[in-house]
Design a protein around this motif. Structure first.
Motif, PDB file in Angstrom:
ATOM      1  N   GLU A   1       0.810  -1.208   0.000  1.00 59.83           N
ATOM      2  CA  GLU A   1       0.000   0.000   0.000  1.00 59.83           C
ATOM      3  C   GLU A   1       0.848   1.266   0.000  1.00 59.83           C
ATOM      4  N   ALA A   2       2.062   1.193   0.557  1.00 61.98           N
ATOM      5  CA  ALA A   2       2.930   2.373   0.607  1.00 61.98           C
ATOM      6  C   ALA A   2       3.403   2.803  -0.782  1.00 61.98           C
ATOM      7  N   PHE A   3       3.276   1.909  -1.771  1.00 65.31           N
ATOM      8  CA  PHE A   3       3.730   2.240  -3.127  1.00 65.31           C
ATOM      9  C   PHE A   3       2.640   1.987  -4.168  1.00 65.31           C
ATOM     10  N   ALA A   4       1.401   1.809  -3.711  1.00 61.36           N
ATOM     11  CA  ALA A   4       0.307   1.524  -4.629  1.00 61.36           C
ATOM     12  C   ALA A   4       0.101   2.679  -5.600  1.00 61.36           C
ATOM     13  N   GLY A   5      -0.018   2.348  -6.889  1.00 64.50           N
ATOM     14  CA  GLY A   5      -0.254   3.363  -7.902  1.00 64.50           C
ATOM     15  C   GLY A   5       0.973   4.158  -8.303  1.00 64.50           C
ATOM     16  N   THR A   6       2.144   3.782  -7.796  1.00 62.90           N
ATOM     17  CA  THR A   6       3.383   4.488  -8.151  1.00 62.90           C
ATOM     18  C   THR A   6       4.172   3.664  -9.167  1.00 62.90           C
ATOM     19  N   ARG A   7       5.294   4.217  -9.602  1.00 59.74           N
ATOM     20  CA  ARG A   7       6.158   3.523 -10.560  1.00 59.74           C
ATOM     21  C   ARG A   7       7.333   2.836  -9.868  1.00 59.74           C
ATOM     22  N   VAL A   8       7.201   2.641  -8.574  1.00 62.59           N
ATOM     23  CA  VAL A   8       8.275   2.034  -7.785  1.00 62.59           C
ATOM     24  C   VAL A   8       8.169   0.508  -7.861  1.00 62.59           C
ATOM     25  N   THR A   9       9.293  -0.147  -8.102  1.00 58.32           N
ATOM     26  CA  THR A   9       9.362  -1.607  -8.088  1.00 58.32           C
ATOM     27  C   THR A   9       9.745  -2.062  -6.687  1.00 58.32           C
ATOM     28  N   ARG A  10       8.822  -2.737  -5.993  1.00 61.57           N
ATOM     29  CA  ARG A  10       9.092  -3.240  -4.647  1.00 61.57           C
ATOM     30  C   ARG A  10       9.789  -4.601  -4.739  1.00 61.57           C
ATOM     31  N   VAL A  11      10.721  -4.829  -3.819  1.00 61.21           N
ATOM     32  CA  VAL A  11      11.471  -6.084  -3.826  1.00 61.21           C
ATOM     33  C   VAL A  11      11.467  -6.672  -2.425  1.00 61.21           C
ATOM     34  N   ASP A  12      10.959  -7.904  -2.308  1.00 62.86           N
ATOM     35  CA  ASP A  12      10.993  -8.628  -1.034  1.00 62.86           C
ATOM     36  C   ASP A  12      12.171  -9.588  -0.960  1.00 62.86           C
ATOM     37  N   ASP A  13      12.421 -10.296  -2.043  1.00 63.09           N
ATOM     38  CA  ASP A  13      13.467 -11.315  -2.077  1.00 63.09           C
ATOM     39  C   ASP A  13      14.652 -10.820  -2.908  1.00 63.09           C
ATOM     40  N   THR A  14      15.805 -11.307  -2.546  1.00 56.28           N
ATOM     41  CA  THR A  14      17.042 -10.866  -3.205  1.00 56.28           C
ATOM     42  C   THR A  14      17.004 -11.179  -4.702  1.00 56.28           C
ATOM     43  N   ARG A  15      17.361 -10.189  -5.490  1.00 56.36           N
ATOM     44  CA  ARG A  15      17.425 -10.383  -6.944  1.00 56.36           C
ATOM     45  C   ARG A  15      18.466  -9.424  -7.536  1.00 56.36           C
ATOM     46  N   THR A  16      18.927  -9.740  -8.731  1.00 55.60           N
ATOM     47  CA  THR A  16      19.864  -8.893  -9.463  1.00 55.60           C
ATOM     48  C   THR A  16      19.276  -8.579 -10.834  1.00 55.60           C
ATOM     49  N   VAL A  17      19.326  -7.307 -11.221  1.00 57.24           N
ATOM     50  CA  VAL A  17      18.803  -6.895 -12.523  1.00 57.24           C
ATOM     51  C   VAL A  17      19.896  -6.119 -13.260  1.00 57.24           C
ATOM     52  N   GLU A  18      19.852  -6.201 -14.582  1.00 53.77           N
ATOM     53  CA  GLU A  18      20.769  -5.416 -15.404  1.00 53.77           C
ATOM     54  C   GLU A  18      20.041  -4.147 -15.818  1.00 53.77           C
ATOM     55  N   LEU A  19      20.536  -3.002 -15.376  1.00 51.96           N
ATOM     56  CA  LEU A  19      19.872  -1.730 -15.628  1.00 51.96           C
ATOM     57  C   LEU A  19      20.114  -1.251 -17.058  1.00 51.96           C
ATOM     58  N   ARG A  20      21.323  -1.442 -17.524  1.00 50.43           N
ATOM     59  CA  ARG A  20      21.712  -1.137 -18.895  1.00 50.43           C
ATOM     60  C   ARG A  20      22.993  -1.903 -19.143  1.00 50.43           C
ATOM     61  N   ASP A  21      23.525  -1.822 -20.319  1.00 49.01           N
ATOM     62  CA  ASP A  21      24.721  -2.601 -20.640  1.00 49.01           C
ATOM     63  C   ASP A  21      25.840  -2.306 -19.646  1.00 49.01           C
ATOM     64  N   GLY A  22      26.260  -3.354 -18.931  1.00 44.56           N
ATOM     65  CA  GLY A  22      27.398  -3.236 -18.029  1.00 44.56           C
ATOM     66  C   GLY A  22      27.104  -2.620 -16.682  1.00 44.56           C
ATOM     67  N   VAL A  23      25.845  -2.352 -16.351  1.00 48.99           N
ATOM     68  CA  VAL A  23      25.478  -1.794 -15.050  1.00 48.99           C
ATOM     69  C   VAL A  23      24.424  -2.694 -14.411  1.00 48.99           C
ATOM     70  N   PHE A  24      24.735  -3.228 -13.229  1.00 43.94           N
ATOM     71  CA  PHE A  24      23.867  -4.196 -12.568  1.00 43.94           C
ATOM     72  C   PHE A  24      23.468  -3.667 -11.188  1.00 43.94           C
ATOM     73  N   LEU A  25      22.271  -4.040 -10.767  1.00 48.37           N
ATOM     74  CA  LEU A  25      21.764  -3.652  -9.450  1.00 48.37           C
ATOM     75  C   LEU A  25      21.264  -4.896  -8.733  1.00 48.37           C
TER      76      LEU A  25
END
Length: 362
Positions: free
Chosen positions: A224-248
């Motif tokens: 509910e704290a982020f409902a209707g927003t563009r925020v990606t909520r994360v509960d479990d550990t994950r890794t994403v590639e933001l763009r070529d050569g940059v990882f989060l």
């Protein structure tokens, strides 16, 4: 926020209190039996201490005797789950900023009374809402990052809206929220403030995304704290590639305290964000480590640093930039809000912070 204990089932019990855990239902009422001293109890007790001090005003140590005893009992009782150290801090704050000024006035030491009252004004009124936008430049791929930690409010209002407006104005390529958003024991109050926070976040966006990890104070369902927003909520550990050569990598709240957090090695620049900074002690394979949780200590003294961090990292790591063993860089935000419940709501020499980190190219 303070580190939680091991959770059993959907509710966790601490110091005689039942409160929402990771799997809790926000519709269930919290039950309080013993543990944290309530404000009314503290007011009556401190009133009695103050009367004692006025009767024996020639002995100025008397008004601080009870708060100091409370501190000792708080430290000892914490291990047995009998009392919170925050209650002890509250008692000490009453002694410093109420009892002593009255005693100084009674003894005609007006300058000392004025000094303490001035410190109280700074710590309780001015500094908690005197937010600072800090900037740090580091080598790396060209990137502007905003770190927002520990909004930790029980009354979303103009201050929180102003903070989020400052985040928008920063024009960051990437925005990360490092946990602890709304701290309210009553489920109705939580839902009301979570909706207000979501409204304040509104259309906040960034080219590489806006991400939020879970903190200590979130209930089982914190959407509910982020409902209707563009925020990606994360509960479990994950890794994403933001763009070529940059990882989060985004850590779960438990992994943020683990020295063996499952952080993969990547071929590129690696940013990791977790609620607590403890994971940095495990020398993760990453270039930039981000965290909150400590609030910078909330109270810092020159030469001593923070008095309390509730973290396993050295106290010198509790705020700002640190080069950790292994070569990575750790940045811990001083946070936006404060510990709630029965903790004294103050900051001293530790302003709230929005951290802007510029990666200026290798």
């Amino acid at each position: 926020g303070p580190p939680g204990r091991r959770r059993c089932g959907p509710w966790r019990r601490r110091a005689g209190r039942v409160q929402p855990g990771h799997g809790s239902s926000p519709g269930r009422l919290a039950v309080r039996t013993r543990g944290y001293p309530r404000p009314v109890v503290a007011f009556v007790a401190n009133g009695c201490f103050l009367l004692l001090a006025l009767v024996a005003w020639r002995r100025p140590w008397l008004p601080l005797a009870a708060p100091m005893l409370a501190v000792i009992l708080g430290v000892v009782g914490q291990g047995a789950g009998l009392w919170s150290p925050f209650g002890a801090m509250q008692a000490l704050a009453w002694g410093l900023f109420l009892h002593l000024p009255v005693i100084f006035v009674a003894r005609r030491k007006f300058w000392w009374a004025a000094l303490l009252l001035g410190v109280a004004l700074q710590a309780f009124v001015v500094e908690p809402r005197w937010v600072e936008v800090t900037t740090t430049s580091l080598p790396g791929p060209r990137l502007r990052l905003a770190l927002v930690a520990d909004i930790q409010t029980d009354d979303v209002g103009a201050y929180e809206r102003r903070v989020l407006d400052l985040v928008r104005a920063a024009g960051a390529d990437l925005v990360v929220f490092a946990g602890d958003y709304v701290q309210a024991e009553d489920p109705v109050a939580y839902r009301r403030n979570a909706r207000l926070l979501a409204t304040a976040i509104g259309d906040l966006d960034a080219p590489l995304g806006v991400f939020a990890v879970r903190g200590d104070v979130e209930p089982g369902d914190w959407s509910e704290a982020f409902a209707g927003t563009r925020v990606t909520r994360v509960d479990d550990t994950r890794t994403v590639e933001l763009r070529d050569g940059v990882f989060l990598s985004l850590l779960s709240v438990d992994d943020s305290r683990s020295l063996r957090a499952p952080i993969p090695a990547v071929d590129g620049f690696h940013v990791v964000v977790g609620h607590a900074p403890d994971y940095a002690l495990g020398r993760p394979p990453a270039d930039l480590l981000l965290a909150g949780h400590t609030h910078g200590g909330q109270v810092r003294f020159p030469g001593l640093g923070p008095l309390l961090t509730l973290s396993a990292v050295p106290r010198g790591w509790a705020a700002g930039l640190t080069v950790v063993p292994g070569g990575g860089k750790l940045y811990v935000s001083r946070g936006i809000g404060m510990e709630r419940r029965d903790a004294p709501r103050l900051r001293f020499s530790c302003r709230p912070e929005i951290a802007i980190i510029y990666l200026a190219g290798r």
